[in-house]
Design a protein around this motif. Structure first.
Motif, PDB file in Angstrom:
ATOM      1  N   ALA A  79     -10.725   0.062  -5.666  1.00  0.00           N
ATOM      2  CA  ALA A  79     -11.645   0.251  -6.800  1.00  0.00           C
ATOM      3  C   ALA A  79     -11.179  -0.521  -8.031  1.00  0.00           C
ATOM      4  N   ALA A  80      -9.863  -0.662  -8.191  1.00  0.00           N
ATOM      5  CA  ALA A  80      -9.329  -1.349  -9.354  1.00  0.00           C
ATOM      6  C   ALA A  80      -9.395  -2.878  -9.218  1.00  0.00           C
TER       7      ALA A  80
ATOM      8  N   ARG B 128       0.838  -1.207   0.000  1.00  0.00           N
ATOM      9  CA  ARG B 128       0.000   0.000   0.000  1.00  0.00           C
ATOM     10  C   ARG B 128       0.874   1.259   0.000  1.00  0.00           C
TER      11      ARG B 128
ATOM     12  N   ILE C  15      -0.839   6.650  -5.912  1.00  0.00           N
ATOM     13  CA  ILE C  15      -2.041   5.822  -6.047  1.00  0.00           C
ATOM     14  C   ILE C  15      -2.547   5.509  -4.647  1.00  0.00           C
ATOM     15  N   SER C  16      -3.762   5.961  -4.334  1.00  0.00           N
ATOM     16  CA  SER C  16      -4.300   5.787  -2.993  1.00  0.00           C
ATOM     17  C   SER C  16      -4.843   4.379  -2.787  1.00  0.00           C
TER      18      SER C  16
ATOM     19  N   PHE D 108       2.522   1.968  -3.386  1.00  0.00           N
ATOM     20  CA  PHE D 108       1.591   2.602  -4.312  1.00  0.00           C
ATOM     21  C   PHE D 108       1.346   4.062  -3.942  1.00  0.00           C
ATOM     22  N   GLU D 109       1.213   4.353  -2.648  1.00  0.00           N
ATOM     23  CA  GLU D 109       1.025   5.741  -2.206  1.00  0.00           C
ATOM     24  C   GLU D 109       2.190   6.619  -2.650  1.00  0.00           C
TER      25      GLU D 109
ATOM     26  N   GLN E 244      -7.785   3.688  -1.801  1.00  0.00           N
ATOM     27  CA  GLN E 244      -9.133   3.652  -2.374  1.00  0.00           C
ATOM     28  C   GLN E 244      -9.071   3.323  -3.864  1.00  0.00           C
ATOM     29  N   GLU E 245      -8.080   3.873  -4.568  1.00  0.00           N
ATOM     30  CA  GLU E 245      -7.914   3.563  -5.983  1.00  0.00           C
ATOM     31  C   GLU E 245      -7.548   2.109  -6.201  1.00  0.00           C
ATOM     32  N   LEU E 246      -6.730   1.553  -5.299  1.00  0.00           N
ATOM     33  CA  LEU E 246      -6.352   0.143  -5.396  1.00  0.00           C
ATOM     34  C   LEU E 246      -7.567  -0.762  -5.203  1.00  0.00           C
TER      35      LEU E 246
END
Length: 106
Positions: free
Chosen positions: A104-105, A89, A97-98, A92-93, A100-102
């Protein structure tokens, strides 16, 4: 298609012989950062990682270069899953990339 790794993150306790061996194997091939947890990745410009040859934690600047890279992540056998998830996580941050985006994907 096999993508060569640009760097390796090894997660786990600095006193773990299993995790230390993973870091040694990585160091022989590519830039390797042995970290206790995600908090050691302060920013894309600064990481705190353990040097098992010097037996001390070091700081490395500009460790996460910009652009497309392939990062390997491994952990010692006794490393809790949440430490691995937190590290992914955080990585990605650092790339903007948050969580929440992870989610959602997924």
């Amino acid at each position: 298609m096999h993508e060569p790794l640009d760097l390796l993150l090894v997660i786990g306790g600095y006193n773990s012989s299993n995790t230390s061996h993973l870091a040694e194997m990585g160091e022989a091939k590519l830039p390797t950062y042995f970290i206790k947890n995600a908090a050691k990745m302060e920013s894309d410009k600064l990481i705190h990682h353990y040097d098992q040859h010097k037996h001390e934690e070091l700081e490395t600047s500009n460790w996460l270069r910009p652009g497309k890279i392939t990062v390997g992540i491994t952990a010692g056998a006794s490393c809790p899953n949440n430490l691995i998830e937190d590290t992914i996580r955080r990585l990605f941050e650092l790339r903007g990339i948050s969580a929440q985006e992870l989610i959602a994907a997924a």
